[in-house]
Scaffold this active site. Structure first.
Site, PDB file in Angstrom:
ATOM      1  N   ASP A 138     -80.815  10.920  26.313  1.00 51.78           N
ATOM      2  CA  ASP A 138     -81.225   9.707  25.608  1.00 51.78           C
ATOM      3  C   ASP A 138     -80.956   8.563  26.580  1.00 51.78           C
ATOM      4  O   ASP A 138     -79.812   8.139  26.773  1.00 51.78           O
ATOM      5  CB  ASP A 138     -80.414   9.544  24.320  1.00 51.78           C
TER       6      ASP A 138
ATOM      7  N   PHE B  91     -76.476  10.337  17.046  1.00 50.34           N
ATOM      8  CA  PHE B  91     -77.116   9.074  16.704  1.00 50.34           C
ATOM      9  C   PHE B  91     -78.000   9.350  15.493  1.00 50.34           C
ATOM     10  O   PHE B  91     -78.579  10.437  15.375  1.00 50.34           O
ATOM     11  CB  PHE B  91     -77.912   8.456  17.860  1.00 50.34           C
ATOM     12  N   THR B  92     -78.116   8.365  14.617  1.00 45.26           N
ATOM     13  CA  THR B  92     -78.752   8.572  13.305  1.00 45.26           C
ATOM     14  C   THR B  92     -80.146   9.192  13.409  1.00 45.26           C
ATOM     15  O   THR B  92     -80.407  10.266  12.857  1.00 45.26           O
ATOM     16  CB  THR B  92     -78.837   7.226  12.570  1.00 45.26           C
TER      17      THR B  92
ATOM     18  N   PHE C   7     -78.545   4.078   5.208  1.00 48.31           N
ATOM     19  CA  PHE C   7     -77.981   2.756   5.514  1.00 48.31           C
ATOM     20  C   PHE C   7     -79.031   1.662   5.636  1.00 48.31           C
ATOM     21  O   PHE C   7     -78.752   0.497   5.409  1.00 48.31           O
ATOM     22  CB  PHE C   7     -77.176   2.833   6.823  1.00 48.31           C
TER      23      PHE C   7
ATOM     24  N   ARG D 164     -71.595   0.627  10.915  1.00 43.35           N
ATOM     25  CA  ARG D 164     -71.653   1.898  11.619  1.00 43.35           C
ATOM     26  C   ARG D 164     -70.441   2.721  11.178  1.00 43.35           C
ATOM     27  O   ARG D 164     -69.486   2.896  11.903  1.00 43.35           O
ATOM     28  CB  ARG D 164     -71.614   1.721  13.148  1.00 43.35           C
TER      29      ARG D 164
ATOM     30  N   TYR E 159    -109.248   2.391  24.918  1.00 36.95           N
ATOM     31  CA  TYR E 159    -108.636   3.457  24.104  1.00 36.95           C
ATOM     32  C   TYR E 159    -108.051   4.538  25.013  1.00 36.95           C
ATOM     33  O   TYR E 159    -106.976   5.058  24.757  1.00 36.95           O
ATOM     34  CB  TYR E 159    -109.677   4.074  23.156  1.00 36.95           C
TER      35      TYR E 159
ATOM     36  N   LYS F 223     -84.553  -1.402  24.177  1.00 33.04           N
ATOM     37  CA  LYS F 223     -83.196  -1.812  24.598  1.00 33.04           C
ATOM     38  C   LYS F 223     -83.224  -2.150  26.094  1.00 33.04           C
ATOM     39  O   LYS F 223     -83.748  -3.183  26.476  1.00 33.04           O
ATOM     40  CB  LYS F 223     -82.190  -0.700  24.279  1.00 33.04           C
TER      41      LYS F 223
HETATM   42  C1  P61 Z   1     -79.996   0.204  17.334  1.00 27.82           C
HETATM   43  F1  P61 Z   1     -79.214   1.236  12.587  1.00 27.82           F
HETATM   44  N1  P61 Z   1     -81.197   2.081  18.119  1.00 27.82           N
HETATM   45  O1  P61 Z   1     -79.025   0.602  18.031  1.00 27.82           O
HETATM   46  P1  P61 Z   1     -85.996   3.350  18.131  1.00 27.82           P
HETATM   47  N2  P61 Z   1     -81.395   6.383  20.609  1.00 27.82           N
HETATM   48  C2  P61 Z   1     -80.480   5.402  20.625  1.00 27.82           C
HETATM   49  C3  P61 Z   1     -80.702   4.261  19.885  1.00 27.82           C
HETATM   50  O2  P61 Z   1     -79.786   3.298  19.900  1.00 27.82           O
HETATM   51  C4  P61 Z   1     -81.900   4.125  19.122  1.00 27.82           C
HETATM   52  C5  P61 Z   1     -82.834   5.187  19.141  1.00 27.82           C
HETATM   53  C6  P61 Z   1     -82.557   6.296  19.890  1.00 27.82           C
HETATM   54  C7  P61 Z   1     -81.206   1.022  17.316  1.00 27.82           C
HETATM   55  C8  P61 Z   1     -82.254   0.766  16.255  1.00 27.82           C
HETATM   56  C9  P61 Z   1     -81.765   1.508  15.064  1.00 27.82           C
HETATM   57  O3  P61 Z   1     -79.443   3.848  12.592  1.00 27.82           O
HETATM   58  C10 P61 Z   1     -80.309   3.092  13.309  1.00 27.82           C
HETATM   59  O4  P61 Z   1     -86.773   2.670  19.201  1.00 27.82           O
HETATM   60  C11 P61 Z   1     -79.245   5.564  21.419  1.00 27.82           C
HETATM   61  O5  P61 Z   1     -85.221   2.446  17.266  1.00 27.82           O
HETATM   62  O6  P61 Z   1     -86.858   4.292  17.343  1.00 27.82           O
HETATM   63  C12 P61 Z   1     -82.142   3.002  18.315  1.00 27.82           C
HETATM   64  O7  P61 Z   1     -84.964   4.250  18.955  1.00 27.82           O
HETATM   65  C13 P61 Z   1     -84.096   5.124  18.351  1.00 27.82           C
HETATM   66  C14 P61 Z   1     -80.809   0.940  14.246  1.00 27.82           C
HETATM   67  C15 P61 Z   1     -82.026   2.858  14.933  1.00 27.82           C
HETATM   68  C16 P61 Z   1     -80.111   1.739  13.357  1.00 27.82           C
HETATM   69  C17 P61 Z   1     -81.310   3.644  14.031  1.00 27.82           C
HETATM   70  O8  P61 Z   1     -79.973  -0.849  16.697  1.00 27.82           O
END
Ligand code: P61
Length: 472
Positions: A230, A139-140, A464, A397, A87, A273
């Site tokens: 980021d 970013f969303t 979305f 998107r 833990y 990623k």
């Molecule tokens: C993706 F439709 N991305 O691109 P988490 N920063 C950035 C990202 O690309 C990102 C996160 C932070 C995704 C998954 C996803 O609207 C969406 O590990 C540049 O996913 O929490 C994530 O990181 C967030 C898809 C996220 C989406 C949000 O496919």
């Protein structure tokens, strides 16, 4: 890490031939299914024409995202067996901490379950109601966490980023005039940090130049403003700097990555990623006070500060993934595969965001369906049509992703209305890319008679993901 470095050449490059190949071979395979046209029609209707609501069993080639979809290496899988599931104080945490410090160069590390966990921590730690957060395109999840903390996001990316045809080599750059104007308008005290992403996801995976981050640093130093990064796809950003920016051709990806980070005060990371794992994230900062706050908050939302929502084995795979992610051969082949698909589509006259970015091909739905108003969700429609044609899953998107303005409640109308074909790392082959390209071409050829969609169910947050649509 040596300061000069010759990127490795493929056999093709060594002899000036056209061929290239992935720097890995396949040790384990996962079967994928072909689904009939009737099954696809049923599945997309049941999913409310939203590709997020499809079952993956009904998908043939899954280009929804590159997030958590990478194939781990044999070394990473071996690392999974070395999980220390204590833990507190798991040895895998210290391996992760060291990897982040070594490759990204920040002092303090807080683990999180994924990127948005880290966004939550940094936003709550430093944003106060009434603050403004300038960034190179929204970013969303990032923007939502900034808004939930009481801040207002302000887009300060260069204008070129909003034009899918502009060939600027660094369309992710911050426009220094826009940033200066914001500082003059609201005052530096109201700006807790600049939110800098490399590469910029919503702009098409477009990079930021080293010259730009250096200049942003100088400007921010004059005003006492921090820069948080980021770093989700910063490795891919480093590749574009190596390829396009003067003075970097003989520097390694690892050296470029670390130099870039040195201009910033910390970073949040979706390790799903660049870092080549199926789950994980981290926040890293240089400021002890911010670290202290984040480390305290992580125990409320994620888990103890030495696991942050990850199992010990996940942290081990992540530590190894970080090391593998900066391998020059790997990055060149990863971006090369995206480019292979982009080049095919470009050759066939299909409108995509140019130049091709790091992680995905973004189809330009506005030019795909010029007869379709943005209120009819052209990018969502295109994603549904592609799935219907071949079982290829992509992601909207555009207007659905942009959501509503929290003040006015009105729809936001983004300049970019895109459908993203996102390539997972080390997963698909060139033959899969050919299938995708031919499917896009078929949908393009049938575009004149395609009708749009209506949104019939709209969730409040990040609509979305769960929205439902019906054919018009
Ligand atoms: C993706 F439709 N991305 O691109 P988490 N920063 C950035 C990202 O690309 C990102 C996160 C932070 C995704 C998954 C996803 O609207 C969406 O590990 C540049 O996913 O929490 C994530 O990181 C967030 C898809 C996220 C989406 C949000 O496919």
């Amino acid at each position: 890490m040596s300061s000069t470095h010759t990127p490795p050449q493929t056999m093709g490059q060594q002899y000036g031939r056209r061929s290239w190949a992935e720097p890995w071979k396949i040790k384990m395979v996962e079967p994928i299914h072909m689904v009939s046209r009737e099954e696809r029609a049923r599945a997309i209707e049941a999913a409310g024409y939203n590709t997020f609501l499809l079952r993956s069993e009904d998908v043939y080639i899954d280009l929804l995202t590159d997030s958590g979809t990478s194939a781990m290496s044999d070394r990473q899988w071996a690392g999974m067996m070395l999980g220390d599931e204590a833990y507190a104080g798991s040895r895998n945490f210290y391996r992760l901490e060291e990897a982040v410090q070594t490759y990204y160069g920040y002092r303090y590390v807080v683990p999180t379950h994924q990127g948005r966990g880290a966004e939550h921590l940094i936003s709550q730690a430093v944003i106060r109601p009434g603050h403004f957060i300038p960034g190179n395109m929204y970013f969303t999840t990032t923007r939502l966490h900034q808004e939930l903390a009481g801040g207002t996001f302000v887009d300060v990316i260069v204008d070129e980023a909003h034009d899918p045809t502009d060939l600027h080599p660094f369309k992710g750059n911050i426009d220094l005039d826009k940033l200066t104007a914001l500082i003059e308008r609201v005052g530096a005290a109201q700006i807790p940090y600049v939110s800098l992403a490399g590469t910029v996801n919503m702009a098409g995976g477009q990079p930021v130049s080293m010259a730009n981050v250096r200049a942003v640093r100088e400007l921010c130093d004059r005003h006492g403003i921090r820069i948080y990064l980021d770093a989700t796809r910063l490795v891919e950003n480093a590749f574009f700097i190596q390829e396009r920016e003067e003075g970097y051709a003989d520097k390694s990806i690892a050296a470029i990555l670390k130099e870039f980070c040195s201009f910033t005060d910390g970073a949040w990371m979706s390790a799903k990623k660049d870092n080549l794992v199926n789950i994980g994230g981290w926040l890293a900062v240089n400021d002890e006070e911010v670290f202290d706050l984040a480390r305290n908050m992580v125990v409320i939302y994620e888990g103890l500060h030495t696991y942050g929502g990850m199992a010990g084995r996940d942290m081990e795979a992540l530590a190894i993934g970080i090391e593998e992610s900066v391998n020059d051969d790997h990055v060149a082949s990863r971006v090369g595969q995206v480019r292979y698909l982009g080049d095919l589509l470009t050759e066939w006259g299909i409108p995509i965001v140019q130049p091709v970015g790091g992680h995905a091909i973004f189809l330009d739905a506005k030019r795909f369906y010029p007869h379709m108003p943005q209120d009819h969700f052209p990018a969502q429609t295109l994603a549904a049509e592609l799935y219907l044609d071949s079982g290829v899953r992509s992601m909207e998107r555009g207007i659905a992703s942009a959501g509503r303005d929290p003040q006015t409640g009105e729809n936001r109308y983004p300049a970019l209305e895109l459908t993203r074909l996102t390539i997972p790392r080390r997963v698909y082959t060139q033959a899969h890319m050919d299938v995708v390209a031919e499917s896009v071409k078929a949908v393009f050829d049938g575009r004149a008679t395609t009708r749009g969609l209506d949104m019939v169910y709209e969730p409040k947050y990040l609509r979305f993901f769960q929205a439902r649509f019906a054919r018009r």
